[in-house]
Scaffold this active site. Structure first.
Site, PDB file in Angstrom:
ATOM      1  CG  LEU A 299       2.834 -10.362 -87.185  1.00 25.51           C
ATOM      2  CD1 LEU A 299       2.193  -9.463 -86.136  1.00 25.51           C
ATOM      3  CD2 LEU A 299       1.794 -10.715 -88.254  1.00 25.51           C
TER       4      LEU A 299
ATOM      5  CB  CYS B  57       8.931 -26.730 -94.582  1.00 25.65           C
ATOM      6  SG  CYS B  57      10.263 -27.842 -94.133  1.00 25.65           S
TER       7      CYS B  57
HETATM    8  N1  LIG Z   1      14.647 -28.561 -93.530  1.00 25.20           N
HETATM    9  C1  LIG Z   1      13.937 -28.207 -92.484  1.00 25.20           C
HETATM   10  O1  LIG Z   1      14.117 -27.145 -91.929  1.00 25.20           O
HETATM   11  C2  LIG Z   1      12.881 -29.140 -91.910  1.00 25.20           C
HETATM   12  C3  LIG Z   1      12.352 -28.870 -90.652  1.00 25.20           C
HETATM   13  C4  LIG Z   1      11.386 -29.719 -90.117  1.00 25.20           C
HETATM   14  C5  LIG Z   1      10.963 -30.831 -90.828  1.00 25.20           C
HETATM   15  N2  LIG Z   1      11.472 -31.068 -92.054  1.00 25.20           N
HETATM   16  C6  LIG Z   1      11.056 -32.311 -92.736  1.00 25.20           C
HETATM   17  O2  LIG Z   1      12.068 -33.284 -92.505  1.00 25.20           O
HETATM   18  C7  LIG Z   1      12.212 -34.145 -93.646  1.00 25.20           C
HETATM   19  C8  LIG Z   1      13.647 -34.107 -94.132  1.00 25.20           C
HETATM   20  O3  LIG Z   1      13.940 -32.791 -94.554  1.00 25.20           O
HETATM   21  P1  LIG Z   1      15.426 -32.327 -94.843  1.00 25.20           P
HETATM   22  O4  LIG Z   1      15.361 -30.877 -95.122  1.00 25.20           O
HETATM   23  O5  LIG Z   1      16.334 -32.825 -93.780  1.00 25.20           O
HETATM   24  O6  LIG Z   1      15.699 -33.135 -96.208  1.00 25.20           O
HETATM   25  P2  LIG Z   1      17.088 -33.377 -96.950  1.00 25.20           P
HETATM   26  O7  LIG Z   1      16.795 -33.555 -98.378  1.00 25.20           O
HETATM   27  O8  LIG Z   1      18.095 -32.344 -96.542  1.00 25.20           O
HETATM   28  O9  LIG Z   1      17.635 -34.762 -96.340  1.00 25.20           O
HETATM   29  C9  LIG Z   1      17.081 -36.001 -96.616  1.00 25.20           C
HETATM   30  C10 LIG Z   1      18.211 -36.993 -96.855  1.00 25.20           C
HETATM   31  O10 LIG Z   1      17.627 -38.292 -96.923  1.00 25.20           O
HETATM   32  C11 LIG Z   1      18.433 -39.068 -97.811  1.00 25.20           C
HETATM   33  N3  LIG Z   1      17.669 -40.264 -98.222  1.00 25.20           N
HETATM   34  C12 LIG Z   1      16.560 -40.311 -99.012  1.00 25.20           C
HETATM   35  N4  LIG Z   1      16.136 -41.588 -99.126  1.00 25.20           N
HETATM   36  C13 LIG Z   1      16.989 -42.356 -98.384  1.00 25.20           C
HETATM   37  C14 LIG Z   1      17.072 -43.741 -98.088  1.00 25.20           C
HETATM   38  N5  LIG Z   1      16.175 -44.610 -98.576  1.00 25.20           N
HETATM   39  N6  LIG Z   1      18.087 -44.181 -97.303  1.00 25.20           N
HETATM   40  C15 LIG Z   1      18.990 -43.310 -96.794  1.00 25.20           C
HETATM   41  N7  LIG Z   1      18.973 -41.984 -97.030  1.00 25.20           N
HETATM   42  C16 LIG Z   1      17.977 -41.504 -97.810  1.00 25.20           C
HETATM   43  C17 LIG Z   1      18.759 -38.100 -98.950  1.00 25.20           C
HETATM   44  O11 LIG Z   1      19.899 -38.522 -99.679  1.00 25.20           O
HETATM   45  C18 LIG Z   1      18.982 -36.793 -98.176  1.00 25.20           C
HETATM   46  O12 LIG Z   1      20.351 -36.563 -97.893  1.00 25.20           O
HETATM   47  C19 LIG Z   1      11.179 -33.657 -94.661  1.00 25.20           C
HETATM   48  O13 LIG Z   1      10.000 -34.408 -94.496  1.00 25.20           O
HETATM   49  C20 LIG Z   1      10.944 -32.211 -94.248  1.00 25.20           C
HETATM   50  O14 LIG Z   1       9.657 -31.766 -94.622  1.00 25.20           O
HETATM   51  C21 LIG Z   1      12.455 -30.273 -92.602  1.00 25.20           C
HETATM   52  O1  LIG Z   2       7.945 -12.760 -90.342  1.00 23.70           O
HETATM   53  C1  LIG Z   2       8.460 -13.521 -91.186  1.00 23.70           C
HETATM   54  C2  LIG Z   2       9.066 -14.769 -90.853  1.00 23.70           C
HETATM   55  C3  LIG Z   2       9.606 -15.551 -91.858  1.00 23.70           C
HETATM   56  N1  LIG Z   2       9.578 -15.138 -93.152  1.00 23.70           N
HETATM   57  C4  LIG Z   2      10.131 -16.007 -94.209  1.00 23.70           C
HETATM   58  O2  LIG Z   2       9.513 -17.284 -94.122  1.00 23.70           O
HETATM   59  C5  LIG Z   2      10.389 -18.299 -94.598  1.00 23.70           C
HETATM   60  C6  LIG Z   2      10.511 -19.438 -93.602  1.00 23.70           C
HETATM   61  O3  LIG Z   2      11.145 -18.978 -92.416  1.00 23.70           O
HETATM   62  P1  LIG Z   2      11.305 -19.907 -91.122  1.00 23.70           P
HETATM   63  O4  LIG Z   2       9.992 -20.430 -90.735  1.00 23.70           O
HETATM   64  O5  LIG Z   2      12.040 -19.133 -90.108  1.00 23.70           O
HETATM   65  O6  LIG Z   2      12.285 -21.062 -91.656  1.00 23.70           O
HETATM   66  P2  LIG Z   2      12.056 -22.592 -92.075  1.00 23.70           P
HETATM   67  O7  LIG Z   2      13.381 -23.240 -91.950  1.00 23.70           O
HETATM   68  O8  LIG Z   2      11.334 -22.680 -93.377  1.00 23.70           O
HETATM   69  O9  LIG Z   2      11.138 -23.205 -90.890  1.00 23.70           O
HETATM   70  C7  LIG Z   2       9.752 -23.510 -91.051  1.00 23.70           C
HETATM   71  O10 LIG Z   2       9.591 -24.775 -91.660  1.00 23.70           O
HETATM   72  C8  LIG Z   2      10.224 -25.847 -90.920  1.00 23.70           C
HETATM   73  C9  LIG Z   2      10.057 -27.096 -91.769  1.00 23.70           C
HETATM   74  O11 LIG Z   2       8.813 -27.686 -91.619  1.00 23.70           O
HETATM   75  C10 LIG Z   2       9.564 -25.958 -89.548  1.00 23.70           C
HETATM   76  O12 LIG Z   2      10.186 -27.007 -88.822  1.00 23.70           O
HETATM   77  C11 LIG Z   2       9.705 -24.636 -88.802  1.00 23.70           C
HETATM   78  O13 LIG Z   2       9.021 -24.717 -87.552  1.00 23.70           O
HETATM   79  C12 LIG Z   2       9.106 -23.521 -89.652  1.00 23.70           C
HETATM   80  O14 LIG Z   2       9.300 -22.249 -89.025  1.00 23.70           O
HETATM   81  C13 LIG Z   2      11.718 -17.595 -94.883  1.00 23.70           C
HETATM   82  O15 LIG Z   2      11.778 -17.304 -96.258  1.00 23.70           O
HETATM   83  C14 LIG Z   2      11.614 -16.314 -94.054  1.00 23.70           C
HETATM   84  O16 LIG Z   2      12.421 -15.298 -94.553  1.00 23.70           O
HETATM   85  C15 LIG Z   2       8.977 -13.923 -93.499  1.00 23.70           C
HETATM   86  O17 LIG Z   2       8.918 -13.558 -94.669  1.00 23.70           O
HETATM   87  N2  LIG Z   2       8.447 -13.137 -92.488  1.00 23.70           N
END
Ligand SMILES: NC(=O)c1ccc[n+]([C@@H]2O[C@H](COP(=O)([O-])OP(=O)(O)OC[C@H]3O[C@@H](n4cnc5c(N)ncnc54)[C@H](O)[C@@H]3O)[C@@H](O)[C@H]2O)c1
Ligand SMILES: O=c1ccn([C@@H]2O[C@H](COP(=O)(O)OP(=O)(O)O[C@H]3O[C@H](CO)[C@@H](O)[C@H](O)[C@H]3O)[C@@H](O)[C@H]2O)c(=O)[nH]1
Length: 403
Positions: free
Chosen positions: A223, A233
């Site tokens: 909040l 994401c």
């Molecule tokens: N970043 C986050 O905080 C977060 C959190 C939860 C879920 N997710 C989800 O997880 C997934 C990955 O996100 P990320 O942030 O780690 O992405 P990212 O871009 O950091 O990493 C993905 C990696 O996959 C590699 N890649 C792509 N195609 C490939 C292939 N065919 N073989 C081998 N390597 C390959 C790319 O080169 C890249 O380094 C997404 O679906 C995202 O929505 C991300």
């Molecule tokens: O009260 C708040 C909380 C967060 N933020 C902003 O919201 C964005 C996302 O923050 P946060 O959710 O902490 O980081 P993410 O790494 O984007 O993580 C989200 O997205 C990921 C990818 O799907 C999920 O795995 C996580 O559960 C989900 O929290 C950032 O810009 C924060 O600064 C606000 O403005 N106000």
């Protein structure tokens, strides 16, 4: 020794596998990626990702039971469990462009797994994909003539950047991913909408959040008013949800979720417009320092609100001095030159033309999009401070009406 392999050495794959390797020394963990520069960096001490606590975890396991490699096919063929953690960005062309998730990377990984496998495997879906994707992938994988059996597990990741290691040590839960990534930013847009009203009426949004969060049914988390949510994401997952609603003949539901993004864009624009208005209706030629560019406590600039704020100010011809200890100048220039949604696609598809970035300066105005500075202390030493959703400085109150 049980072997696991993760395709994708990114923000999810790298840290998740490092923590599994730390917690399960009896398992051999390989993290593979087609990006040579990413894997090279994982194999040095300058990791491609900055996360508090990550370096220590990698240092303890790398070379023992944690390996980073570009030899994707070899590791996939030898492993018992394959995690797939490739990106699923917003599509930039074709059907659903600008909304639907681009499954190109997932779809390219699935046939490769089927091709190189010589034994039964469990395939774990870590990327954020639709619920029925597992069924589609299972069909691709099990449609092979080798008699190999693939079991698909859906195990979406919930870690947040900046607290990845903490989140991996204490995971929350693992279901309903897309809905969660709509509800969380919906809360932020709600409080950000309140912040505009607070500024208009002289109230303090942090007091409103505090009071509302005391209701046990609402709870205090997520909040905090801000310049807008960012990150790789939230926006892409809401857009995907909107697309699914539209495809299922639910335009009213799609419009409801669209509003979460509209308020987020409004908040960023509102912040830029406040800067312009409060600086005598023009920032043309004025130097503005931006302290902090990446998201939270990370070096990740994907969809950081700072990009839209900087682009907005550049549009008004401001001169920007941007500084973030975790982000180099080249990355900032690339981010500011990029089109919407290009940032999460391979580097060769991204534009490289630079914008003008200058050195850091100390400003006399501070526009705090996150309410992180102590406005009282800064005002006491002469700064004019504009925090989100709080009473304005007397000096700003005395200004002529805003544009
Ligand atoms: N970043 C986050 O905080 C977060 C959190 C939860 C879920 N997710 C989800 O997880 C997934 C990955 O996100 P990320 O942030 O780690 O992405 P990212 O871009 O950091 O990493 C993905 C990696 O996959 C590699 N890649 C792509 N195609 C490939 C292939 N065919 N073989 C081998 N390597 C390959 C790319 O080169 C890249 O380094 C997404 O679906 C995202 O929505 C991300
Ligand atoms: O009260 C708040 C909380 C967060 N933020 C902003 O919201 C964005 C996302 O923050 P946060 O959710 O902490 O980081 P993410 O790494 O984007 O993580 C989200 O997205 C990921 C990818 O799907 C999920 O795995 C996580 O559960 C989900 O929290 C950032 O810009 C924060 O600064 C606000 O403005 N106000």
């Amino acid at each position: 020794m049980v072997k696991i392999c993760c395709i994708g050495a990114g923000y999810v794959g790298g840290p998740t596998m490092a923590v599994i390797a730390l917690k399960c020394p009896e398992i051999e963990v390989a993290v593979v990626d087609i990006s040579v520069s990413r894997i090279t960096a994982w194999n040095t001490d300058a990791h491609p990702i900055y996360e508090p606590g990550l370096d220590e975890v990698v240092k303890k396991c790398r070379g023992k039971n944690l390996f980073f490699s570009t030899d994707v096919e070899k590791h996939v063929s030898e492993t018992d469990i394959v995690f797939v953690s490739v990106k699923t960005p917003t599509k930039t062309q074709g059907l659903g462009a600008g909304k639907a998730a681009d499954l190109t990377y997932w779809e390219s990984a699935a046939p490769m797994i089927a091709d190189v496998s010589k034994s039964n495997k469990i395939v774990v879906e870590k990327s954020t994909v639709l619920v029925k994707t597992a069924e589609a992938i299972e069909k691709i994988l099990n449609h092979n003539s080798k008699g190999i059996d693939f079991q698909i597990l859906s195990n979406p990741e919930f870690l947040a950047e900046g607290t990845e290691i903490k989140d991996l040590f204490n995971p929350d839960r693992s279901h309903s991913k897309l809905a969660a990534n709509a509800f969380l930013p919906q809360r932020i847009s709600s409080v950000n909408a309140m912040s505009a009203l607070c500024e208009a009426t002289g109230a303090d949004v942090s007091q409103v959040s505090h009071a509302v969060g005391k209701d046990a049914r609402i709870g205090p988390k997520f909040l905090n008013a801000s310049v807008g949510f960012g990150g790789s994401c939230f926006q892409k997952d809401i857009l995907n949800l909107i697309y699914i609603c539209e495809c299922n003949g639910l335009p009213e539901v799609a419009n409801y979720w669209k509003q979460v993004i509209k308020i987020n864009d409004y908040q960023k624009t509102r912040f830029v417009n406040q800067i312009v208005s409060l600086m005598f209706n023009t920032v043309s030629g004025k130097k503005i320092a931006i302290l902090g560019f990446a998201l939270k406590d990370t070096g990740d600039t994907r969809e950081t609100p700072a990009i839209d704020v900087c682009k907005g100010l550049l549009g008004y011809k401001a001169r920007l001095s941007i500084y973030d200890p975790q982000v180099n100048e080249e990355q900032i220039q690339r981010d500011l030159a990029m089109n919407k949604f290009d940032w999460d696609h391979p580097i060769h598809l991204q534009p490289t033309s630079p914008t003008s970035i200058k050195q850091v300066n100390i400003p006399s105005f501070i526009f705090d999009g996150w309410n992180v500075v102590d406005e009282g202390k800064l005002r006491a030493i002469g700064f004019i401070v504009y925090p989100i959703g709080k009473p304005l400085d007397q000096w700003l109150k005395d200004m002529p009406p805003l544009a």
